[in-house]
Structures are given as structure tokens and as C-alpha cells.
Design an enzyme around this catalytic site. Structure first.
Site, PDB file in Angstrom:
ATOM      1  CB  SER A  23       3.541  -3.884   5.404  1.00  0.00           C
ATOM      2  OG  SER A  23       3.343  -3.140   6.553  1.00  0.00           O
ATOM      3  CD  GLN A  62      -2.933   0.921   2.397  1.00  0.00           C
ATOM      4  OE1 GLN A  62      -2.526   1.180   3.519  1.00  0.00           O
ATOM      5  NE2 GLN A  62      -4.170   0.530   2.150  1.00  0.00           N
ATOM      6  N   GLY A  63       0.633   2.125  -0.950  1.00  0.00           N
ATOM      7  CA  GLY A  63       1.365   3.390  -1.022  1.00  0.00           C
ATOM      8  C   GLY A  63       0.437   4.556  -0.765  1.00  0.00           C
ATOM      9  CD  GLU A 101     -14.016  -2.856   9.269  1.00  0.00           C
ATOM     10  OE1 GLU A 101     -14.532  -3.920   9.682  1.00  0.00           O
ATOM     11  OE2 GLU A 101     -14.056  -1.787   9.872  1.00  0.00           O
ATOM     12  CB  SER A 118       1.327   6.910   5.064  1.00  0.00           C
ATOM     13  OG  SER A 118       0.184   6.483   5.741  1.00  0.00           O
TER      14      SER A 118
END
Lengths: 292, 382, 292, 382
Positions: D163, D128-129, D246, D131
Site C-alpha cells: 500500500s 511494506q515490502g 501490538e 509479501s
């Protein structure tokens, strides 16, 4: 798993919330809507419902900060098959044995530390009126030697369910403290904006809600599950949500909360009173630690 | 760093202690809390005794009729009177600790001569008309109006949280004289006689069920312009000046009292078995450490004030911690006494009273703002 | 009463703060400025100062998060007349006996729970290196049977003063956490303003300062007064100010604080380490409760 | 209100438990945490086993290749795999729980066909890019630029807290395509191949001394316009859509794990004597009650989401309490184990890791803002 209110439970909640909305319902009205006969079998004139329904109803009673011997009267009917007003009184670890609303009672359900239960006629008790801090919950101190009680499955049920129903009252009271704090914070202005726009007040209210919500869910789960550890855990969380919530609600009200007139103090005084009803903190924690 | 008395301080303490030892047994019984005239009489008689013994206005400058004692001596005065169980400053509070010092600093010679001596002698009682229902934390938002009419102001509005209003002779009153100015700029300080026509006092019941405070309703009350302290519209500065009179001694007696309360609570706990509960014992010990440190913080702040002439920034830090520690003390007491906490007794009365500590004299939220912005220099939000 | 730093004490503080400002001073420099000989009599080559001066100096050492056996080396010199590096090691209530910086030490001052003291040559000890969480404070675990100690006034002095000097380190560390949090909050921008403009961050920092200031004053008073109850009270407050402060400092730093590079974590790891040096919490509270 | 399984749920649980009982013993040993290729291989092999058994994407809609299970069944899946000690979702996290569901909802048929099956089979790993160093809590302030150049975007900037970047095939990337628009309006979602020229991955050491995260440096990386999900400048909405995927199940496994940790801590305390300390015992019991209630809150939120189709507002309430309870757990553990807490062992590693709980995925301060403004309806400040 379907862990949310059923339509019937929702309807029960709505009916009670409506009844208790703007005024104090009389004891007769509470009896009429079945607050004390919810769990009495239908063939005995009750509604034949279960603990979850009782908990939903008592949550509403707590939200309305109802006075009177709610828990004992329900348990006397549901568990002991006794009619008339009753209150559960636990012999405390410290301090006098206090009976609320004594003159209105027919039965006192005296619980000893070991859950031995003595069902006493209220009329014959040697008791003295004492000045109570909660103006809507007058107290009498029991004098003399306390009658012994008997351990039994029924006695344990009274002990557990008194704790649970009191937790339900506290969960409702906690929700009430959030509602009152938020309502005030939205309208009271200082420094040119509603105080509810200040992050400090917002975060106070957010924590209040978090405590109230967690307590509510814990109370529901304990009602469905019926396990003693879930019950005492729910009581701890509900006490914290109610007492801490009432305290914070006063803080949000600032000086206004300190007046008698504003009646915010009634929430706190009741939360203190209900905190001492049912199993106390030490016992709750002992039960939980024993399970680990 | 030195915590012990200097020779002069030791001498001051010894003489004061001697005088207290001799005087206190002579005092009449304290009046019923609901008997306002009785309380006024009791409090002013005590003030008169202090005056006769040279202890009136210990911390007031000598040219205002005070003793001109150092901040350290003032602290000794507060400590010793509290330790000896001397009467609380009571009805003399506003006169001695706020209105008087304000007049001493900002008053004309005539105002000082007229108003200060009766405060010191216990002849006249003051109350404070600052807060309003709509102006609490945001005091400068006050709306009580004063309109100039010749040599008088005509004042209309209401005030709240006024102690001793029932028996006060004077009210130090903040009024708005310029509604168009920025809120801090249109305020004026007036000395209002409480017997002026148009002043109505209504007792205000608190959550403890007592009436320690009152509301003031002001209906076209005429106050002479001569009763104005400082310039018109300069009342905010005039009022704030008095806060710099505060030399770190605010709440000093209360810290002494709280340390006594912790010891008393430990005695109760030992007697009723609560002391066997490790949690309660440790919590009591934690509070003992906290109040001991708060007493040291008082001494530190007083020393700073004495050295620098102004109180250090420690006031808000102290207020923040002390308010919370006091509330914690009475919550703990409730757990120690068990079901007795549900009765309207000694500990519960304190617990109820204590609910105001994080609100009165600047809420804990306001104190944190002050610490963050004035001491730590964090920027104001948009 | 003149409860503020004297001019000499102010000068001592300024000198140390300057020395420790932007870089890590070497052990030789610390020795040179007299950090370990402050209280050694002048005729023995020390500065002949008192506990208050030692506390002022150690507060600065704590603010600089200095590594090394600071407390023990000072006490060995001031109380026991021993030269060379030393560390005070208390036998803990739970967990292994850990000695920091063992290979650099000449003496280990082993304190038992009853304050019996054994002064041991470091070289002969049976110890194993163990992985320490604080990267600047390597640890060795003592193996085998612990040597007995002796109770004596000197031993009690070592026990009390180790607790006090550690409290001073923590008070300084606590002040450092406030400074770091405030500096970051003033410059880091989110949502178009410095995060220090948000009331939530402001209040976090205000509480940090309140804890740090109260701890500092308590440490000073304990140094002047020398009473055991004041010392343990100061230790409790200083531990809370340091640990809680370092924790909050990390929170203010957000994700940045979670990086190794930002070094904020060193404050917390050191606060944890110093929390376990000197008298532990249980003992501190027992002493205080005993006085009530 | 019903906490027990329906017949279908009980069946699902039984079959899953059987399969886990058979499958887990066959797994190879877990790799060293520092061995990224080893971790990828281990995690993807596990995902492949899930896929083969029909448990890949339990909660994904069937038309996206998932099992289309109810939220309750998904919760059962999370509970049983955690109870059985099954491998953590690991390197498959972003693909299965964020990028995949986003593509399933917002992707074109071509994008779905190309990108979803490899996630479910464990063939491709996502990172994931989102932040950036300057955009944490204020994610929408991100500044990584993408400039359109024909059929490609040219991307330059940097990302942080990524991560599995070392072993990922794809990055779900948020970039700014319109620097002049209001900050939420100029953002675009791109699927960036990690092997594209100009992508540099630098491991980022955390305070625990490990490198669970990486920084991404993007230097004129060319990403085909075909890899864009949704419209240009509509990336904020595209990303938020996934959050509504979610269904109250976030952190469900972690609650199960924490309940196990509390029991484990009690065992440690009984063994080392800490259990004799009433304070520690009661604090452990308090946490047991807290986590038990948090598990009930998960069940409540899942039931609400199942009934209403959207997750209840309970997510922020849950996150707030769970983050703090977890941190409390490891602080308590430190007190239980005594000096062992100063060693870099099992409990301390958890304690260090836990420091991120009140920061990552929305700080507790942000969660409180959300609760206050979105649930309680308190007004935004000026």
C-alpha cells in the site's frame, strides 16, 4: 479501564475451580463457600460482593456442570432476600411450563413474558413429574392456571440477572467443552497420529475456543455494565458457545461420545436446558433490535 | 432424463403396493424396543412374509436366491415400503445388506448354499464385528487377533457398535491374521457363530439411554477355517467388495421418512403457533427443499449405478449433506416445540439418535476427505 | 426411471462445453448453435426440444459465465414466440428495477410480484444507466411509473421458467467455482506442498462440490418434473451453491483472488447478479412453506 | 473488572475530545481516493497536526519520541478519533504501526535518530515490502534476494500488496540473504529508499476495480548495509518483534466503525421496509451483539496486554471472529438493500473490500492453526 479479573476475583475463581475439580460438591458445600450468598450484604451474613463476582462464580459452576437450582437460589437471596432453594421459571413462548428440581425447592420465581414476577411457595404447586432428557435435571410440569405476577424493578432485576447468571453458566460450560474436546483430541489416535493433529479437528476446536472466549468476555462486560442489551447479547453468545461447543465436542469424541458412559452427552443436554432458561432467543433479539 | 416409472417399474410398484395394502394390516403389534427376542421374532416374521411373496433380497442377484431386481425397482421397493409404513429391515439388516451380498460375491458354492437361504427366509440373523474401541474412522487399524490352529482360527479381542448382537446367529467378523503386514493387508473375514464358546455380548448404553448396540468380547473363540470368506489376509478387499453392491440405495428409506418428518413438523408448528415465526417457517421450507433435492440425488445415484454397474461417486456427497440436513431437522424441531424439547419425547429421541449421523458409517470429516481426494483428485497431505 | 442425461443430452452438453471452452462465444454463435431456439418447435425453425435440454444448455452457459440476456431471449422465443434479445426483469421487493444490457434488447419481460407480465418494447423505456458491480452485466434503472402487467398461464410459465433457467445458470457457475478452486489448490504451493493437500482446503472444496452437485440434480429434476415447488427449491440450492462456491473459490485463491487480473471475482459478481434474477429467496421459501 | 475510565483516562479522553472538536472542522476536504499525491498530502498534514498537539505516536515509547501512553489510553485515542470521524491513519500506517515500532526496538541510535522523527512529524511515508506472489500465508518462503557487495546489498525480486508505494519514501523490506539456511533463518530486514534506482512500482487493480495496492519490482537495487535493522539473517525475528508491540489495539477503530455501520444498516432497513422481515431484523440484532462483544474483547485484550506486557493469545481469536462478522455484515447489507446491492455503491464497495478480511493479515485458516496449536496446544500433523 482495567477489564480483567482483580486479584480477589482470581482467588474466588481458583477456590471454586479447586472445590469443583474432580468431584461433585454437595449443596451444603456450595452454600458453605458462599455461592448463594456472594451478593448478600455482609450485615445479612453474606459476602457483600457484586454481580461480576457472581458471574465469575457461576462460570465455574457451569464449567463443573453443577446440578441443582443454582440461579434461582442466588437471586432469591441476593434480590429478594429469601433463603432456601429457589428456581426462576419463565413462562415459555411454546411448550409446557417446566420446573427443575421441584421437590427440593422452597420458592418458585415465576416470570411472565412481560417480566411480571410471582414468588410462589414451591410446596403448594400443582405439578406432575415428566421425563427429562438431562438426567441430572429432573423436571416437573406446572398444571392448571398460572398465578399472575407483578411488574416491579425487583422483577426486572430477577429477569435480567437470571439471564445473565445463566449466560455465565453457559460460558463456563462452553469452556468445559473446549477442554474436553482438546484433551480427547490430544490422546485419541487414528491413522497413526492423535486426531488433534488433523487440521479438520484443529479448526473445529479453534472455532469452539473462539466462541467460548467471546461469550466469556461478553458475560463479564454485561456483569460490569449491567445493561439489558449487553446481558441479552451475552446470553445469545453464551448459548451458542455452549450448545455448538457441546455438539462439536461430541463430534470430536466420535463413537465414544455416543456412549452413555463417556458422559460427553451431559454437556450437550445441559447446554440445551440452560439455553431455555432465562430470556429466550426471540426476546434477546427483540431487545437488541429495539436498540438499533 | 426421466423420473417417471417405466411400464415394468409401474407394474412392480402397483403389485408391491397392493401386497403391502393387504399384508400390513395383518401384522401383529410392534414389540417393545427393549424386548430383543420379541424384536427378532417380529423382524424375522416380516422377512419370512417378504420371502413368501417374492420380495426377499429384492436387490440380490437371482443366482443367490434374490429377486434380481434393477436398482430402480429396488428403490421403488424401499420407497413404497417406507411410504406404507412397513416394518424396518431391523434385525435382518446386516444379513440382507452386508454379510449376505458379501457371501454372494465372495463365497464358495458351499458357503453360499449354507448361509444365504436362511438370511432370505429370515431364519438366521447376522451382526457385524468390524469396529473396535481403537479402530473407528481408522477401521483398518483393528487389532482383534486370529491365530491359525489346524482347521480353526483362535480369535481374541473385542468389537464395538454391534447391533442385534444379543439375538444374532452369525457375526461377520474382521480379524487380524498378519500383524506384521501393512494394516490393510493382514485382515481376514470370518463368519463366526455367535454361540461359539468365548463370545460374550455386553449391551452398550448410548447417550439416548437405550441399548441399541453391544460390545463383543472374544476370548479364544474357535472359528473353523471353512468359515473364512476369500483368502487369508484378503479380508479388506472382501469387505470393500460389498460396498460396491451398494447401488445408491443406502438411506433411501430414510430420505422418504425425513420428508414425512418435515411435513409433520410443519403440522406441529401450525398447531402451536411456531409457524407464525417467519424464521422457523423459512427454515422448515429450506429443509423441505433440501430433502426434496436429496431424494432426487438418490434417484440420480441409483440411475448412475444402474447404467454404469458401479455406484457413482455421489455416495459421499449424499451422505455428507443428508447427515447434516437430518441433524438440522431435529434441531429445528426442538425450536418449534419449545420447552417440550427438554422432555424425553418423540422429537428429542430423534434428536439424540441423530447425533450419530455425522459420525456413524464414516464421519463427515472422513466423507470430506473422500470427496476431496477421490472425486476432486486433491493430493494427500504430507 | 432413468434419471441421467440421455445420449442426445450428453451430446448437447459436450458440444456446448467445447464451444465455450477457452473463449467467449459471440451472440451470433450462441444463436447459431440454437441456445435460444432449443425449445422452439421445429416447424418454427427451432430444435423442438424440451425444458431438460434447455437446462442442460443453460448449465453450460453458466459454467462459461456467459454475458448477455440469455434467459429472457430463450423465454421470449420458447414461450412468447418473440424473436430478438429480451430479458426478464422482476420488480424487486426492495431496490430499483434494474434491466441488464438494455440497449441490446428488443423486449423487456417485466414481471410483477403477482406474476403479472408486461411485455415491453425495450426501445421506448425511460431508463438511466447505473454503475454495475458486475463488469460484464451493465445495468439500467427503470424510471417513472411501471407499466401494469397481466396474469395468464403464459405469464406464470415465464415466471417459473425464468427462475429455473437462472437456477441452471447458477448450477453451472457453481460447478465452475469448484473446478477453479481445485485447479488452483492443486498447483499453488505454500509451506512446501500444494495448498490442496491441506485438510482445511480439501474440506472447503468438498463442501463446494456437495452444494454444486445437489443443486445440479435439483435443477434437472425440476426441469423434468416442472413443479413450482421443485423449481423454487432448485433455485435456492443453486443460488447457495453459486454464491457460497464463488466466495469459497476466492478464499482458496487467497490474495491472488483479490486481484482484478485473476478474474475469480467475476464468478462471485455474476453469482450475486443471478441470485437476484428469477424468484427471490423470500418468494421461493413462501412457495415451499405453502406446500407443507 | 472495570470498564470505566480511571481519572487519568477520563482526563485524557476529555482533552482529546476537545481537541478533536476544535481541530476537525478546520480540516480541508478529503481528497479523491485515486489522487495519491493528494492523499499523501492530506494524511501527512493530519499527522503533523497530531504531532503538534502531542498525539503523534500515542503508543510509542517516550524515548522514541512518542507519547508513551498506556494501552488503555491508546485505545481511547483510537475510539475517540473514530467516533469523531477523524481521518484514518492512511499513508502513515506502516510507519506509525509497523516500521516505526520495529526501528524503535531494534534500531541503532543513529537509525532511530534518522528515521523516527520524520514518521512522527508526517514528513516521511513508509510502505511494506513483505509479501511476494509466491509467499503469502507462507511469508517466510520469500525469495527476493539480497547479495552483499561491499557496503551495500544488491536486491532483486518482487513484492506484492504494497500500500502507498506510489508515495512512500521508505520501504521496510524483507530479503533473503542466505538461500541455504532454513527458511526463517536466511532473512534480513532493510530500510530501502523508494527513490533508489531499480525500484519500479506498478499499481495493482483489486477486484473492487481500485488500485489500493501496488507491486514492487526490484532490479539490482542497491541498499546501504547501514540501512539494515538487526543482524544479517536475523530479519524474521526483527519483524516478529514488532508484532509484540501490538497491544490488542489492532482493528480497534474498525470495531467502532462496524458498530456504527450496524446502526446505519438498521436505519436503512427501517426506511426501505426490510426491517419488517423478522429474519433480517434478527440477523441485524445478532450482528449488533457480535460487534458489541468484539469491542469488549478488544478491551479485554488491551487490559491483558497492559497487565502482562505482552498481548494475550486473544489476537487470533479476535481476528477470526471479527473478519467473519464484518463479511456477514456486508452480506446482510446486500439483502437489506435489495437490487441496489448490484450497483457499485457504498454498501457494495464495502462488501467487495470485505472479501479480503478472511485473507489479509493471516487467512482465517492460518488463524485457526494458530489458535489450535499455540493456544490449545494441539500437535502439528505429520
Amino acid at each position: 479501564m482495567h477489564f480483567r479479573l482483580t486479584d480477589d476475583q482470581e482467588q474466588l475463581r481458583r477456590a471454586l475451580r479447586e472445590l469443583l475439580a474432580d468431584r461433585e460438591a454437595s449443596w451444603a458445600e456450595l452454600t458453605e463457600v458462599g455461592l448463594f450468598s456472594l451478593r448478600v450484604p455482609e450485615d445479612a451474613g453474606g459476602l457483600g460482593l457484586g454481580l461480576p463476582e457472581a458471574v465469575v462464580a457461576f462460570e465455574e459452576a457451569g464449567r463443573a456442570v453443577l446440578p441443582g437450582p443454582l440461579v434461582g437460589t442466588e437471586l432469591a437471596a441476593a434480590v429478594l432476600g429469601l433463603t432456601g432453594r429457589a428456581e426462576v421459571v419463565r413462562v415459555p413462548a411454546r411448550g409446557p411450563v417446566l420446573v427443575p428440581d421441584l421437590p427440593t425447592l422452597e420458592h418458585v420465581l415465576l416470570l411472565h413474558a412481560d417480566d411480571a414476577l410471582a414468588v410462589l411457595p414451591a410446596a403448594g404447586l400443582d405439578a406432575t413429574p415428566v421425563p427429562a432428557v438431562d438426567p441430572d435435571r429432573p423436571l416437573w410440569r406446572l398444571e392448571g392456571v398460572l398465578p399472575l405476577g407483578e411488574q416491579s424493578p425487583q422483577a426486572h432485576r430477577v429477569a435480567d440477572e437470571a439471564t445473565l447468571l445463566t449466560a455465565a453458566l453457559q460460558a463456563g460450560l462452553a469452556a468445559r467443552t473446549v477442554a474436553e474436546a482438546v484433551a480427547y483430541a490430544r490422546t485419541r489416535e487414528q491413522f497413526g497420529q492423535p486426531i488433534g493433529a488433523f487440521q479438520a479437528v484443529q479448526h473445529l476446536c479453534a472455532d469452539m475456543l473462539a466462541r467460548a472466549e467471546l461469550a466469556r468476555v461478553a458475560v463479564y462486560a454485561a456483569a460490569v455494565d449491567g445493561d439489558e442489551a449487553e446481558i441479552v447479547g451475552a446470553k445469545l453468545l453464551a448459548d451458542d458457545a455452549a450448545v455448538h461447543g457441546a455438539r462439536d465436542c461430541l463430534q470430536v469424541h466420535g463413537g465414544m461420545g455416543f456412549t452413555w458412559e463417556a458422559r460427553v452427552h451431559r454437556l450437550l443436554k445441559r447446554a440445551w436446558a440452560w439455553e431455555q432458561a432465562g430470556a429466550d432467543r426471540g426476546r434477546c433479539l427483540d431487545v437488541l433490535a429495539g436498540r438499533l | 432424463m426421466q423420473l417417471s416409472d417405466t411400464a415394468a417399474e409401474a407394474d412392480f410398484r402397483r403389485r408391491l403396493r397392493e401386497w403391502l395394502g393387504k399384508t400390513l394390516p395383518e401384522l401383529p403389534a410392534a414389540p417393545d424396543p427393549a424386548d430383543w427376542p420379541g424384536r427378532r421374532a417380529y423382524d424375522t416374521a416380516w422377512q419370512r412374509r417378504l420371502f413368501d411373496a417374492g420380495y426377499a433380497g429384492v436387490h440380490w442377484p437371482a443366482d443367490a436366491g434374490g429377486r434380481g431386481a434393477t436398482p430402480s425397482e429396488h428403490l421403488i421397493f424401499l420407497e413404497e415400503t417406507e411410504l406404507a409404513g412397513a416394518p424396518y429391515v431391523g434385525a435382518n439388516f446386516v444379513g440382507l445388506l452386508h454379510a449376505g451380498p458379501t457371501i454372494a460375491t465372495e463365497g464358495t458354492p458351499e458357503q453360499r448354499a449354507r448361509l444365504l437361504p436362511p438370511i432370505l427366509r429370515g431364519d438366521e440373523i447376522w451382526c457385524q464385528g468390524f469396529s473396535e474401541p481403537g479402530a473407528g474412522s481408522d477401521l483398518a487399524a483393528l487389532r482383534t487377533r486370529a491365530v491359525r490352529d489346524g482347521d480353526e482360527y483362535v480369535v481374541t479381542g473385542s468389537k464395538i457398535w454391534t447391533s442385534h448382537a444379543e439375538v444374532a446367529d452369525w457375526c461377520e467378523l474382521l480379524v487380524r491374521t498378519d500383524p506384521d503386514a501393512p494394516k490393510h493387508r493382514g485382515i481376514t473375514w470370518l463368519a463366526m457363530p455367535m454361540d461359539a464358546p468365548g463370545v460374550t455380548v455386553r449391551p452398550l448404553a448410548t447417550l439416548a439411554g437405550t441399548t441399541e448396540f453391544a460390545e463383543l468380547f472374544l476370548d479364544e473363540v474357535r472359528v473353523p477355517v471353512a468359515n473364512r470368506l476369500g483368502d487369508e489376509n484378503d479380508g479388506w478387499r472382501v469387505t470393500m467388495v460389498t460396498l460396491s453392491f451398494e447401488r445408491g440405495t443406502a438411506f433411501a428409506s430414510e430420505v422418504v421418512a425425513c420428508r414425512r418428518e418435515v411435513r409433520e413438523l410443519a403440522r406441529v408448528a401450525r398447531a402451536n403457533g411456531a409457524w407464525d415465526d417467519l424464521e422457523l417457517r423459512r427454515e422448515t421450507a429450506t429443509l423441505a427443499a433440501e430433502f426434496a433435492a436429496l431424494w432426487r440425488l438418490v434417484q440420480w445415484n441409483v440411475s448412475e449405478a444402474a447404467a454404469r454397474g458401479v455406484p457413482g461417486a455421489g455416495g459421499s456427497v449424499f451422505k455428507l449433506r443428508f447427515s447434516e440436513a437430518r441433524q438440522h431437522l431435529y434441531d429445528l424441531a426442538a425450536r418449534v416445540v419449545g420447552t417440550e424439547a427438554l422432555l424425553d419425547g418423540r422429537w428429542t429421541a430423534q434428536r439424540l439418535q441423530g447425533l450419530s449421523y455425522t459420525i456413524a458409517a464414516g464421519t463427515s470429516q472422513i466423507q470430506r476427505n473422500i470427496v476431496a481426494q477421490r472425486i476432486l483428485g486433491l493430493p494427500k497431505g504430507r
